[in-house]
Design a protein around this motif. Structure first.
Motif, PDB file in Angstrom:
ATOM      1  N   UNK A 314      -6.987 -21.229   8.293  1.00 35.19           N
ATOM      2  CA  UNK A 314      -5.770 -21.946   7.940  1.00 35.19           C
ATOM      3  C   UNK A 314      -5.012 -23.071   8.636  1.00 35.19           C
ATOM      4  N   UNK A 315      -6.026 -23.456   9.739  1.00 37.52           N
ATOM      5  CA  UNK A 315      -5.692 -24.471  10.555  1.00 37.52           C
ATOM      6  C   UNK A 315      -6.811 -25.495  10.107  1.00 37.52           C
ATOM      7  N   UNK A 316      -7.589 -25.649   9.147  1.00 41.54           N
ATOM      8  CA  UNK A 316      -8.747 -26.665   8.773  1.00 41.54           C
ATOM      9  C   UNK A 316      -8.169 -27.404   7.596  1.00 41.54           C
ATOM     10  N   UNK A 317      -8.566 -28.713   7.674  1.00 39.55           N
ATOM     11  CA  UNK A 317      -8.152 -29.327   6.230  1.00 39.55           C
ATOM     12  C   UNK A 317      -9.295 -29.500   5.341  1.00 39.55           C
ATOM     13  N   UNK A 318     -10.619 -29.021   5.707  1.00 39.65           N
ATOM     14  CA  UNK A 318     -11.278 -29.022   4.727  1.00 39.65           C
ATOM     15  C   UNK A 318     -12.534 -29.717   5.545  1.00 39.65           C
ATOM     16  N   UNK A 319     -12.189 -31.406   5.344  1.00 37.70           N
ATOM     17  CA  UNK A 319     -12.934 -32.316   5.769  1.00 37.70           C
ATOM     18  C   UNK A 319     -12.251 -33.242   6.876  1.00 37.70           C
ATOM     19  N   UNK A 320     -13.054 -33.595   7.912  1.00 33.71           N
ATOM     20  CA  UNK A 320     -12.509 -34.635   8.872  1.00 33.71           C
ATOM     21  C   UNK A 320     -12.677 -36.277   8.763  1.00 33.71           C
ATOM     22  N   UNK A 321     -11.800 -36.972   8.927  1.00 32.54           N
ATOM     23  CA  UNK A 321     -12.216 -38.335   8.911  1.00 32.54           C
ATOM     24  C   UNK A 321     -13.273 -39.040   9.455  1.00 32.54           C
ATOM     25  N   UNK A 322     -14.400 -38.811   9.234  1.00 29.40           N
ATOM     26  CA  UNK A 322     -15.680 -39.055   9.790  1.00 29.40           C
ATOM     27  C   UNK A 322     -16.311 -40.293   9.078  1.00 29.40           C
ATOM     28  N   UNK A 323     -17.465 -40.944   9.610  1.00 27.23           N
ATOM     29  CA  UNK A 323     -18.147 -41.845   9.090  1.00 27.23           C
ATOM     30  C   UNK A 323     -18.747 -41.534   7.740  1.00 27.23           C
ATOM     31  N   UNK A 324     -18.931 -42.199   6.556  1.00 26.15           N
ATOM     32  CA  UNK A 324     -19.627 -41.791   5.698  1.00 26.15           C
ATOM     33  C   UNK A 324     -21.011 -42.244   5.576  1.00 26.15           C
ATOM     34  N   UNK A 325     -21.503 -42.426   6.925  1.00 26.99           N
ATOM     35  CA  UNK A 325     -23.108 -42.920   7.096  1.00 26.99           C
ATOM     36  C   UNK A 325     -23.780 -41.995   7.951  1.00 26.99           C
ATOM     37  N   UNK A 937     -18.984 -56.454   5.061  1.00 28.32           N
ATOM     38  CA  UNK A 937     -18.325 -55.046   5.067  1.00 28.32           C
ATOM     39  C   UNK A 937     -16.848 -55.184   4.809  1.00 28.32           C
ATOM     40  N   UNK A 938     -16.281 -53.994   4.499  1.00 29.24           N
ATOM     41  CA  UNK A 938     -14.968 -54.168   4.091  1.00 29.24           C
ATOM     42  C   UNK A 938     -14.522 -52.518   4.258  1.00 29.24           C
ATOM     43  N   UNK A 939     -13.273 -52.257   3.700  1.00 37.02           N
ATOM     44  CA  UNK A 939     -12.448 -50.790   4.104  1.00 37.02           C
ATOM     45  C   UNK A 939     -12.428 -50.294   2.401  1.00 37.02           C
ATOM     46  N   UNK A 940     -12.273 -48.980   2.506  1.00 34.36           N
ATOM     47  CA  UNK A 940     -11.923 -48.458   1.277  1.00 34.36           C
ATOM     48  C   UNK A 940     -10.316 -48.002   1.186  1.00 34.36           C
ATOM     49  N   UNK A 941      -9.873 -48.284   2.362  1.00 31.13           N
ATOM     50  CA  UNK A 941      -8.503 -47.725   2.326  1.00 31.13           C
ATOM     51  C   UNK A 941      -7.509 -48.825   3.324  1.00 31.13           C
ATOM     52  N   UNK A 942      -6.350 -48.663   3.028  1.00 29.06           N
ATOM     53  CA  UNK A 942      -5.707 -49.582   4.141  1.00 29.06           C
ATOM     54  C   UNK A 942      -5.474 -49.031   5.542  1.00 29.06           C
ATOM     55  N   UNK A 943      -6.008 -47.628   5.945  1.00 33.46           N
ATOM     56  CA  UNK A 943      -5.909 -47.329   7.128  1.00 33.46           C
ATOM     57  C   UNK A 943      -6.871 -47.927   8.301  1.00 33.46           C
ATOM     58  N   UNK A 944      -8.054 -48.197   7.397  1.00 33.94           N
ATOM     59  CA  UNK A 944      -9.084 -48.913   8.337  1.00 33.94           C
ATOM     60  C   UNK A 944      -9.780 -47.970   9.255  1.00 33.94           C
ATOM     61  N   UNK A 945      -9.696 -46.645   8.893  1.00 36.57           N
ATOM     62  CA  UNK A 945     -10.518 -45.656  10.009  1.00 36.57           C
ATOM     63  C   UNK A 945     -11.878 -45.689   9.767  1.00 36.57           C
ATOM     64  N   UNK A 946     -12.493 -44.739  10.421  1.00 42.77           N
ATOM     65  CA  UNK A 946     -13.821 -44.668  10.632  1.00 42.77           C
ATOM     66  C   UNK A 946     -14.289 -44.238   9.206  1.00 42.77           C
ATOM     67  N   UNK A 947     -13.691 -43.556   8.352  1.00 46.37           N
ATOM     68  CA  UNK A 947     -13.975 -43.033   7.021  1.00 46.37           C
ATOM     69  C   UNK A 947     -13.726 -43.935   6.011  1.00 46.37           C
TER      70      UNK A 947
END
Length: 1016
Positions: A314-325, A937-947
């Motif tokens: 109930x307290x898990x979002x399924x996936x975390x914002x970790x690196x894709x690599x 290198x670039x980013x996939x989203x505007x948040x520029x986080x690790x994921x």
């Protein structure tokens, strides 16, 4: 038609074309040749000898001077004060650019990626299409022979019989109209010529059992009329391997044809009619692999240790914002945390009893077992070209473009142009939605009885559940479907002057009418099972579900009424579209646009010219929202208003009236050390219309709380400043172009998925950079070319957005909590509140369901539809209302975007190419060519986080071409993606209720092909 049959038909057609060409060539020897010249300035589609066809020899001492129609009149590219890259048919073949998506390898500051749904993102200088809505417009105008196309297949079909492709960088709204705020890609086909007979055939084979063919026939019929027919087909096996079904997928089976006619009744009038058709039917996949860093949920909350997996789910979002690599990215989501799994566990799916006892049997799991994880915590293969899904993709698309061009010289100084265009497009694509195989989850209903010992309704015989859309499966099965139909027609009139004096003009008016009806479906066999066993089980445990008809209502003894959820009984190929056992987002929109424009050209001095342009655009968009209805019906259990169908909401009408334009000053000085130099400075004002988001859920707010948002998003504007130069040096052996630009951008449109809908947000930004292009004919045999793009983007200070992958933004006093099944987005809750609820759960005061009621509280009540009106606060001794007690109504904390880079805006793009021609005996040439491309290198989203980080990647292509200069026969061996790299070129984050995994996109694998072609 079966796939094998279609292949045989295509092969027979190709052989027939090959057989006809020699006979037609013999006939052409006696055909009179038309010596009239077709005016390219009139229709932007002439057969310019510099770009139209392959030259008789690659051996030359100077570079070609290419003519373009970037300003809708014929000019040498060196004289056009616009940053433009041009690719003739020969250049496309040299670079091995087979489709529009590959233009990025030869154009500075260009990027391309497919999207998660029915569109793509072609971006120039960081400006692309990041808004996902049928009411959104492309930022780069895609044109066919100067005709803008809102929906098209120009980036899916392969180029054939192309005269040239022009890529214009920077806002081009004055002449090209709406949707050109980032630039223009204009594909110009070869049109008929009355100058003589022409024919061309090409056949190719390659790895992945690839078979490709092209053919063209140009036939003059007298002095004033000619027809041209061209076609191409591609068939190949899939680039990806599905280990679950043991099949290759993501293959191609497509064909295109173009028929055109040209009529020149006299020297002053030219008319042409073009029809192009594209068709595809194969197992193409819209997306690549789905990556996920698994979120197992917290082991403790505050000082409270969590002892069972169900609570953690109930307290898990399924996936975390970790690196894709990293290795962790190749996990699977916490399947037990998916809303449908939590719903099955919380509601229960009782189907009967074991014989001779009172043990209740559930269809999935069992009493007290909590949520099951259908993915079993498995790891995926790290090979991006290897997938494991229970459902193979299918893809069908069709597109027709019809264009009528008329050009008339009113006198020796004025030319009138009319261009009428019509296009229709269809798109149907389905693939596995979850992207992971499921373990068996269904219990066997065989032998299960009711309380009287009678056999029960056999819903899962042998542990198999049969979904009406997805068929039988032992595990959780899910698929999505995009089904879209659109059509457009456009009309443009222009008047262009050719005075001998210092002033000329190009003025016109155009109109566009575009309509689209697009539906996005998500199917899941657990949705259908819940509809049957919970919402429709009106007769009790073990009985057949209600025969739920549209509008069904059953009176109950207590005076209330029981409704049910309509289950669409049809297969995925023949849906009635009214089922509430699946998610459907229907998007119906129309756009009507009128533009008046003009450019004036003042020759201020012999070497100094001023260009000014203005355009006023009136846009009107009408969107009809059809709110989503997943598992909704009109009673307290379902919280909906109807049990079937998708009632339309009130039309949303948006209107804009905007004035844009450009000012350009260009100077052609004699600098001594060059053969020709052009210097220019320009300012352009660009505009792209706003639109509406896809519709939200149509649930009863007394039972289901949703975060309502403004369905509209704002238009985009840009002030673009540019300095540029174009130079020809060393007697025509060197060409060098450079431009520096600065953009002040307002309200760039960017999407994410929130509440099972697209949420388009607007962000201000600045962009600046540099384009460089160079070509050098070093010797008669050696040619070098290079281009470099540098780009820096920055989102403005103060811009904010909620990141669905990081709703707490690192605040340890808050937790992510899963919503109820019929809701859609996660929420956040205070640690202290969750800790108290966990203690109450362990003490037996409340059930786990109260946790996901945290996302559904109203007025301080933990109510929801399970216990309407009941105050949990009386039982727990405290109140909590996310609308009051949590930031942004419980949706999460805002992420600060100020200073971040725009998505899909790599800082560096670089290409270096070289070709060397070796003369052989008997009039043969052997040309060796290599191209190296690198994207930073670039980013996939505007948040520029690790994921969001996308690493730099390289691409190398080689070709070896043997040509006979007299017979015009060419044999080519080529290798694309020599190193077989599989970089992640873009990523798309899915919605909360699917686990928030990231669908990634990559390059095609190493492709080896051998072709032979012949011109007549």
């Amino acid at each position: 038609m079966p796939l094998t049959t279609r292949r045989r038909v295509a092969a027979r057609h190709g052989l027939l074309a090959l057989a006809l060409v020699p006979a037609l060539a013999a006939h052409a020897k006696d055909t009179p040749q038309d010596d009239r010249h077709f005016d390219a300035a009139a229709t932007e589609s002439s057969s310019d000898p510099a770009v139209a066809s392959a030259p008789p020899s690659r051996r030359t001492t100077t570079l070609d001077s290419v003519n373009v129609t970037a300003r809708k009149r014929t000019e040498r590219i060196q004289d056009v004060p616009i940053a433009i890259s041009v690719f003739s048919a020969q250049a496309l073949d040299d670079f091995k650019i087979d489709s529009g998506g590959e233009l990025l390898r030869a154009t500075p500051n260009v990027n391309f990626s497919k999207s998660n749904f029915a569109s793509y993102n072609f971006s120039i200088r960081g400006i692309g299409t990041k808004a996902l809505s049928v009411a959104s417009d492309p930022a780069v105008a895609i044109s066919f022979n100067g005709m803008p196309l809102v929906r098209n297949r120009l980036f899916e079909q392969e180029y054939f019989d192309v005269q040239r492709v022009e890529v214009l960088r920077g806002p081009q709204g004055t002449l090209y109209g709406r949707n050109a705020i980032g630039g223009v890609v204009n594909m110009i086909p070869n049109l008929p010529s009355t100058d003589g007979f022409e024919a061309y055939v090409k056949a190719e084979n390659g790895n992945f059992d690839s078979r490709r063919g092209q053919a063209m026939l140009n036939l003059p019929l007298g002095d004033s009329f000619a027809v041209r027919v061209a076609g191409a087909f591609t068939q190949r096996d899939g680039f990806d391997y599905n280990t679950q079904t043991e099949r290759r997928v993501n293959g191609r089976d497509l064909w295109s044809t173009r028929t055109s006619a040209l009529w020149t009744p006299n020297e002053r009038v030219t008319a042409s009619l073009v029809w192009e058709h594209f068709q595809e039917d194969d197992d193409r996949s819209r997306t690549g692999k789905q990556l996920c860093t698994r979120d197992r949920g917290p082991a403790s909350v505050g000082g409270h240790e969590i002892k069972d997996v169900w609570t953690r789910d109930f307290l898990s979002q399924g996936c975390l914002p970790g690196s894709l690599y990293g290795d962790d990215a190749f996990g699977t989501p916490n399947g037990g945390s998916l809303p449908q799994m939590l719903g099955v566990a919380a509601i229960g799916t009782p189907i009967g009893y074991r014989p001779g006892g009172r043990t209740l049997v559930w269809a999935v799991g069992g009493p007290g077992m909590g949520a099951l994880d259908p993915y079993g915590d498995r790891q995926q293969s790290r090979n991006l070209r290897e997938i494991a899904t229970d459902y193979d993709p299918r893809f069908k698309a069709g597109n027709d473009v019809v264009q009528l061009n008329l050009d008339a010289d009113l006198n020796q100084h004025l030319t009138f142009t009319s261009q009428t265009g019509y296009s229709r497009d269809s798109y149907w694509s389905t693939q596995d939605y979850n992207r992971y195989p499921s373990d068996p989850i269904f219990n066997d209903s065989d032998g299960v009885v009711d309380r009287q010992g009678n056999p029960v309704y056999p819903i899962t015989p042998g542990g198999v559940y049969t979904d009406p859309q997805l068929g039988p499966s032992k595990g959780m099965l899910s698929a999505d479907l995009v089904d879209a139909r659109s059509r457009q027609w456009s009309q443009e009139f222009r008047l262009r002057s050719q005075f001998d004096g210092r002033f000329n003009f190009n003025v016109g008016v155009n109109y566009l009418d575009f309509q689209i009806d697009e539906s996005y479906y998500v199917f899941n066999n657990l949705y259908s099972m819940l509809a049957e066993l919970f919402y429709n089980q009106g007769s009790g445990i073990g009985k057949p579900p209600l025969d739920c008809k549209p509008g069904y209502v059953k009176p109950l003894p207590n005076g209330q009424q029981l409704s049910c959820v309509y289950i669409d009984p049809n297969s995925i190929d023949s849906l009635d579209g009214n089922g509430h056992n699946y998610f459907r987002s229907r998007n119906v929109a129309s756009t009507r646009s009128l533009g008046i424009f003009g450019e004036g050209y003042w020759q201020l001095a012999d070497t100094l010219k001023l260009t000014t342009g203005l355009r006023h655009t009136w846009d009107r968009k009408t969107t009809t929202p059809y709110p989503t209805q997943l598992l909704l019906a009109p009673d307290a259990r379902a919280g909906g208003f109807v049990n079937s169908g998708y009632p339309a909401g009130e039309d949303i009408v948006q209107k804009w009236g905007e004035t844009t334009g450009r000012v350009v000053l260009d100077w052609t000085p004699d600098v001594g050390f060059t053969d020709h130099t052009l210097l220019y400075a320009s300012y352009a004002r660009g505009y792209k219309a706003g639109g509406t988001n896809s519709p939200l859920i149509d649930g009863d707010r007394d039972y289901l709380t949703f975060n309502d948002a403004d369905p509209r998003f704002r238009p985009e504007f840009v002030n673009a400043f540019e300095l540029g130069t174009k130079n020809t040096l060393a007697g025509g052996r060197v060409q060098l172009a450079a431009s520096a630009f600065y953009y002040d951008y307002k309200d760039y449109q960017v999407s994410q998925i929130v509440d099972r809908a697209t949420l388009n947000e607007n962000f201000d930004a600045t962009l600046y950079g540099l384009d460089l292009e160079a070509a050098w004919q070093a010797t008669e045999r050696l040619r070098l070319n290079a281009n470099l793009g540098y780009l820096k983007t920055r989102i403005a200070n103060g811009e904010q957005s909620i990141d669905v992958l990081d709703r707490t933004q690192g605040n340890e006093d808050w937790l992510v909590v899963r919503p109820w099944l019929q809701q859609s987005s996660n929420c956040i809750a205070p640690v202290e509140v969750v800790e108290k609820l966990l203690a109450a759960i362990e003490n037996g005061k409340i059930t786990h369901n109260v946790l996901n009621q945290l996302c559904n509280s109203k007025n301080g009540l933990f109510s929801g539809w399970l216990l309407p009106g009941h105050r949990y606060s009386d039982m727990l001794g405290f109140t909590y209302d996310p609308n009051i007690d949590a930031p942004n109504g419980g949706r999460g904390f805002m992420a600060d975007l100020g200073g971040n880079e725009l998505p899909n805006a790599p800082r560096i793009t670089f290409n270096l190419g070289a070709q060397y021609t070796v003369p052989l005996r008997a009039n043969w040439d052997l040309t060796l060519r290599g191209d190296y491309y690198r994207q930073g290198k670039s980013y996939a989203r505007v948040y520029n986080t690790e994921v969001d980080k996308l690493r730099a990647w390289n691409n190398i292509n080689l070709s070896f071409t043997l040509e006979n200069l007299s017979s015009q026969v060419a044999i080519q061996l080529y290798v694309k993606n020599l190193l077989d790299d599989a970089p992640i070129t873009d990523a798309f984050v899915n919605s909360d209720d699917t686990g928030a995994g990231s669908n990634v996109f990559t390059l095609d694998p190493r492709i080896i092909g051998l072709s032979i072609s012949k011109r007549f």
